[in-house]
Design a protein around this motif. Structure first.
Motif, PDB file in Angstrom:
ATOM      1  N   ALA A  98      -2.079  -4.421  -1.294  1.00 63.61           N
ATOM      2  CA  ALA A  98      -2.010  -3.547  -2.476  1.00 63.61           C
ATOM      3  C   ALA A  98      -3.009  -2.402  -2.332  1.00 63.61           C
ATOM      4  O   ALA A  98      -4.037  -2.348  -2.998  1.00 63.61           O
ATOM      5  CB  ALA A  98      -2.279  -4.345  -3.741  1.00 63.61           C
ATOM      6  N   GLY A  99      -2.715  -1.484  -1.421  1.00 68.42           N
ATOM      7  CA  GLY A  99      -3.590  -0.339  -1.179  1.00 68.42           C
ATOM      8  C   GLY A  99      -4.424  -0.533   0.078  1.00 68.42           C
ATOM      9  O   GLY A  99      -4.707  -1.665   0.495  1.00 68.42           O
ATOM     10  N   GLY A 100      -4.824   0.608   0.638  1.00 74.30           N
ATOM     11  CA  GLY A 100      -5.704   0.555   1.799  1.00 74.30           C
ATOM     12  C   GLY A 100      -6.996  -0.174   1.470  1.00 74.30           C
ATOM     13  O   GLY A 100      -7.572  -0.881   2.301  1.00 74.30           O
ATOM     14  N   LYS A 101      -7.443  -0.020   0.234  1.00 80.22           N
ATOM     15  CA  LYS A 101      -8.696  -0.656  -0.157  1.00 80.22           C
ATOM     16  C   LYS A 101      -8.616  -2.182  -0.050  1.00 80.22           C
ATOM     17  O   LYS A 101      -9.572  -2.831   0.349  1.00 80.22           O
ATOM     18  CB  LYS A 101      -9.051  -0.244  -1.586  1.00 80.22           C
ATOM     19  CG  LYS A 101     -10.444  -0.671  -1.991  1.00 80.22           C
ATOM     20  CD  LYS A 101     -10.700  -0.348  -3.451  1.00 80.22           C
ATOM     21  CE  LYS A 101     -11.504   0.901  -3.614  1.00 80.22           C
ATOM     22  NZ  LYS A 101     -11.776   1.240  -5.011  1.00 80.22           N
ATOM     23  N   TYR A 124     -20.387   8.459   3.684  1.00 74.72           N
ATOM     24  CA  TYR A 124     -19.320   7.451   3.772  1.00 74.72           C
ATOM     25  C   TYR A 124     -18.501   7.428   2.486  1.00 74.72           C
ATOM     26  O   TYR A 124     -18.939   7.912   1.438  1.00 74.72           O
ATOM     27  CB  TYR A 124     -19.936   6.060   3.967  1.00 74.72           C
ATOM     28  CG  TYR A 124     -21.104   5.781   3.026  1.00 74.72           C
ATOM     29  CD1 TYR A 124     -20.896   5.557   1.672  1.00 74.72           C
ATOM     30  CD2 TYR A 124     -22.421   5.791   3.496  1.00 74.72           C
ATOM     31  CE1 TYR A 124     -21.969   5.333   0.809  1.00 74.72           C
ATOM     32  CE2 TYR A 124     -23.490   5.566   2.636  1.00 74.72           C
ATOM     33  CZ  TYR A 124     -23.250   5.335   1.299  1.00 74.72           C
ATOM     34  OH  TYR A 124     -24.291   5.119   0.440  1.00 74.72           O
ATOM     35  N   TRP A 125     -17.319   6.825   2.604  1.00 73.21           N
ATOM     36  CA  TRP A 125     -16.529   6.540   1.404  1.00 73.21           C
ATOM     37  C   TRP A 125     -17.222   5.380   0.685  1.00 73.21           C
ATOM     38  O   TRP A 125     -17.603   4.388   1.298  1.00 73.21           O
ATOM     39  CB  TRP A 125     -15.091   6.170   1.769  1.00 73.21           C
ATOM     40  CG  TRP A 125     -14.238   5.916   0.567  1.00 73.21           C
ATOM     41  CD1 TRP A 125     -14.095   6.728  -0.527  1.00 73.21           C
ATOM     42  CD2 TRP A 125     -13.419   4.778   0.319  1.00 73.21           C
ATOM     43  NE1 TRP A 125     -13.229   6.161  -1.425  1.00 73.21           N
ATOM     44  CE2 TRP A 125     -12.797   4.960  -0.938  1.00 73.21           C
ATOM     45  CE3 TRP A 125     -13.136   3.611   1.038  1.00 73.21           C
ATOM     46  CZ2 TRP A 125     -11.916   4.034  -1.493  1.00 73.21           C
ATOM     47  CZ3 TRP A 125     -12.262   2.694   0.491  1.00 73.21           C
ATOM     48  CH2 TRP A 125     -11.663   2.906  -0.760  1.00 73.21           C
ATOM     49  N   VAL A 126     -17.408   5.541  -0.605  1.00 71.06           N
ATOM     50  CA  VAL A 126     -18.308   4.678  -1.376  1.00 71.06           C
ATOM     51  C   VAL A 126     -18.039   3.182  -1.271  1.00 71.06           C
ATOM     52  O   VAL A 126     -18.958   2.371  -1.377  1.00 71.06           O
ATOM     53  CB  VAL A 126     -18.297   5.072  -2.869  1.00 71.06           C
ATOM     54  CG1 VAL A 126     -18.998   6.404  -3.059  1.00 71.06           C
ATOM     55  CG2 VAL A 126     -16.874   5.179  -3.415  1.00 71.06           C
ATOM     56  N   THR A 233      -6.555  -1.115  12.557  1.00 68.32           N
ATOM     57  CA  THR A 233      -6.150   0.257  12.242  1.00 68.32           C
ATOM     58  C   THR A 233      -5.485   0.236  10.873  1.00 68.32           C
ATOM     59  O   THR A 233      -4.433  -0.369  10.694  1.00 68.32           O
ATOM     60  CB  THR A 233      -5.176   0.786  13.315  1.00 68.32           C
ATOM     61  OG1 THR A 233      -5.801   0.662  14.599  1.00 68.32           O
ATOM     62  CG2 THR A 233      -4.823   2.240  13.055  1.00 68.32           C
ATOM     63  N   MET A 234      -6.158   0.863   9.911  1.00 66.73           N
ATOM     64  CA  MET A 234      -5.710   0.819   8.519  1.00 66.73           C
ATOM     65  C   MET A 234      -5.128   2.165   8.114  1.00 66.73           C
ATOM     66  O   MET A 234      -5.633   3.219   8.528  1.00 66.73           O
ATOM     67  CB  MET A 234      -6.910   0.498   7.638  1.00 66.73           C
ATOM     68  CG  MET A 234      -6.591   0.374   6.186  1.00 66.73           C
ATOM     69  SD  MET A 234      -7.870   1.255   5.259  1.00 66.73           S
ATOM     70  CE  MET A 234      -6.901   2.563   4.598  1.00 66.73           C
ATOM     71  N   ASN A 235      -4.082   2.105   7.311  1.00 67.21           N
ATOM     72  CA  ASN A 235      -3.443   3.331   6.843  1.00 67.21           C
ATOM     73  C   ASN A 235      -2.725   2.996   5.538  1.00 67.21           C
ATOM     74  O   ASN A 235      -2.858   1.869   5.033  1.00 67.21           O
ATOM     75  CB  ASN A 235      -2.461   3.841   7.917  1.00 67.21           C
ATOM     76  CG  ASN A 235      -2.341   5.351   7.930  1.00 67.21           C
ATOM     77  OD1 ASN A 235      -2.246   5.962   6.863  1.00 67.21           O
ATOM     78  ND2 ASN A 235      -2.354   5.943   9.109  1.00 67.21           N
ATOM     79  N   PHE A 324      -8.670  16.465   2.053  1.00 69.05           N
ATOM     80  CA  PHE A 324      -8.668  17.576   1.078  1.00 69.05           C
ATOM     81  C   PHE A 324     -10.015  17.698   0.374  1.00 69.05           C
ATOM     82  O   PHE A 324     -10.081  17.889  -0.834  1.00 69.05           O
ATOM     83  CB  PHE A 324      -7.504  17.477   0.083  1.00 69.05           C
ATOM     84  CG  PHE A 324      -7.169  16.095  -0.415  1.00 69.05           C
ATOM     85  CD1 PHE A 324      -8.049  15.387  -1.204  1.00 69.05           C
ATOM     86  CD2 PHE A 324      -5.942  15.529  -0.105  1.00 69.05           C
ATOM     87  CE1 PHE A 324      -7.735  14.125  -1.665  1.00 69.05           C
ATOM     88  CE2 PHE A 324      -5.611  14.253  -0.561  1.00 69.05           C
ATOM     89  CZ  PHE A 324      -6.515  13.555  -1.352  1.00 69.05           C
ATOM     90  N   TYR A 325     -11.073  17.586   1.190  1.00 74.07           N
ATOM     91  CA  TYR A 325     -12.432  17.696   0.658  1.00 74.07           C
ATOM     92  C   TYR A 325     -13.236  18.705   1.455  1.00 74.07           C
ATOM     93  O   TYR A 325     -13.042  18.837   2.662  1.00 74.07           O
ATOM     94  CB  TYR A 325     -13.161  16.350   0.755  1.00 74.07           C
ATOM     95  CG  TYR A 325     -12.417  15.199   0.160  1.00 74.07           C
ATOM     96  CD1 TYR A 325     -12.362  15.029  -1.220  1.00 74.07           C
ATOM     97  CD2 TYR A 325     -11.767  14.272   0.972  1.00 74.07           C
ATOM     98  CE1 TYR A 325     -11.666  13.964  -1.778  1.00 74.07           C
ATOM     99  CE2 TYR A 325     -11.074  13.210   0.413  1.00 74.07           C
ATOM    100  CZ  TYR A 325     -11.021  13.057  -0.955  1.00 74.07           C
ATOM    101  OH  TYR A 325     -10.332  12.008  -1.504  1.00 74.07           O
ATOM    102  N   VAL A 326     -14.170  19.382   0.773  1.00 73.19           N
ATOM    103  CA  VAL A 326     -15.246  20.090   1.474  1.00 73.19           C
ATOM    104  C   VAL A 326     -16.557  19.524   0.944  1.00 73.19           C
ATOM    105  O   VAL A 326     -16.619  18.981  -0.161  1.00 73.19           O
ATOM    106  CB  VAL A 326     -15.189  21.626   1.280  1.00 73.19           C
ATOM    107  CG1 VAL A 326     -13.967  22.214   1.964  1.00 73.19           C
ATOM    108  CG2 VAL A 326     -15.232  21.998  -0.192  1.00 73.19           C
TER     109      VAL A 326
END
Ligand code: PLP
Length: 400
Positions: A98-101, A124-126, A233-235, A324-326
């Motif tokens: 149920a999601g990459g997470k 990092y992603w939190v 390998t996650m996607n 889609f981040y800066v």
């Protein structure tokens, strides 16, 4: 005796809560707020994917499924990994959650013991450090700051690995920086990893389809096949098909790991939503032509934002390769005072003052482990981005 578990004292709630609740409060009060704090595409899920979900519902595909996904979706996932990443897998090497997470959660909970080390590049992603901490493992932060284009260097990776390192987590293209590793950059990391057989690699490729300037996406198990037996390998379809609410992520990895993840998932959420799984089959097997258009739109927005943020603002913004981040540096604003007299001591002061004074909501870099920056998501309409950039420029012009 405390009611809450010790594990709960080790994890934090989302650091973006303060900014989001302030933005919501301002909106309720009728103020004009532009939120660029979100991490999801602003496009709609493609119509053919929505139609596939409606069809699945009408046909009664509304019951429990196999824990790790319906065979049709696992076939579609294997075909995707073979088509795009040349991983040479079969459906039995694939797993759906149920999601990459949930893939990341399953993998870390299924493998980490107290005291194990997990190498996490910073910023990092939190969720990575929080899930590691939940397992009583130690996040080991490896600096990947602007001086290296927000990418982990082989020597920094080598220095971060200990005999207790169980995982390295890679994320390319990255949230929060948009940095995407080239084939050669991953080759350098792979050479280090070949020397450390105890280290498994979790690569979070959820932004795979969002690589710009004609760049080619690369993933480590493709670059170094010898690492396949220890790479997860996650996607997922959340970002690739604008399906964040449908909750479908997928992966391929070593069978013993997938087996443990299956046991764990069978005792938690069981299968991901049957209807969302049928939608994901269509997402992966159906036409992908729309992605070219989405990429062009995102690339145009990226260029607009980077140019605007670098225009005499004191900010310093690299041009990222993807996502889609800066993630501009705000260091030149620190130690100064905002237009309305707020002392800007930290990046959090900057984003809170920016919100209060201009209505633009961003997230401070400290939330992602790297102070002195802020994250702007350009998954928003171009007109909104133009407006937001000019408000940020005004804000910076008033800093003294
Ligand atoms: N990985 C990264 C780097 C993300 O940015 C996100 C969502 O923001 C996820 C994973 C979670 O993906 P999903 O919605 O499929 O759980």
């Amino acid at each position: 005796m405390a009611f809450l578990s010790d594990a709960m004292s080790r994890i934090q709630s989302s650091a973006t809560v303060a900014i989001n609740s302030k933005a919501a409060e301002m909106k309720r009060a009728g103020q004009d707020v532009i939120s660029l704090a979100a991490g999801e595409p602003d496009f709609d899920t493609p119509q053919n994917v929505r139609d596939a979900a409606i069809k699945a519902m009408s046909e009664g595909k509304t019951r429990y499924t196999a824990v790790d996904g319906i065979p049709e979706l696992k076939e579609a996932v294997a075909a995707k990994f073979n088509r795009d990443n040349h991983l040479g897998v079969t459906a039995s090497d694939c797993f759906v959650a149920a999601g990459g997470k949930q893939i990341i959660f399953n993998a870390l909970v299924a493998t980490l013991n107290p005291g194990d080390d997990v190498v996490i590049p910073v910023p990092y992603w939190v969720s990575y450090p929080e899930i590691a901490r939940l397992c009583d493992a130690n996040p080991v932060f490896a600096v990947a700051d602007a001086s290296t284009g927000f990418k982990l260097k082989p020597e920094v990776l080598d220095a971060a690995i200990t005999p207790k390192t169980k995982w390295l987590i890679l994320n390319t293209p990255s949230n929060p920086t948009g940095a995407a590793y080239s084939n050669d950059e991953l080759r350098g990391l792979a050479d280090v990893l070949l020397k450390h057989p105890q280290v498994h690699i979790l690569t979070d490729d959820i932004y795979e389809v969002l690589v710009y300037d004609g760049g080619r996406f690369a993933t480590i198990a493709e670059v170094e096949p010898k690492l396949r037996e220890r790479t997860l390998t996650m996607n997922g379809v959340s970002k690739s098909h604008a399906m964040t609410g449908w909750r479908i992520g997928y992966c391929t990895g070593p069978k013993p790991l997938l087996g443990a993840m299956l046991n764990l998932q069978s005792q938690s959420t069981t299968n991901p939503s049957s209807i969302a799984q049928w939608a994901a089959v269509e997402a992966l097997n159906g036409p992908q032509g729309f992605l070219k258009e989405w990429r062009q739109i995102f690339q145009g927005r990226r260029d607009l934002v980077v140019k605007g943020l670098n225009a005499n603002t004191g900010l310093d913004c690299l041009t990222p390769e993807g996502a889609f981040y800066v993630f501009p540096s705000v260091k030149n604003l620190l130690g100064k005072t905002s237009g309305s007299g707020v002392a800007l001591k930290t990046d959090e002061d900057v984003v809170m003052a920016l919100l209060a004074e201009t209505g633009v909501a961003l997230v401070h870099g400290t939330a992602f482990g790297l102070p002195g920056h802020m994250r702007l998501s350009y998954a928003a309409a171009t007109s909104q981005l133009e407006d937001a950039v000019s408000r940020i420029q005004d804000f910076c012009a008033k800093v003294r």
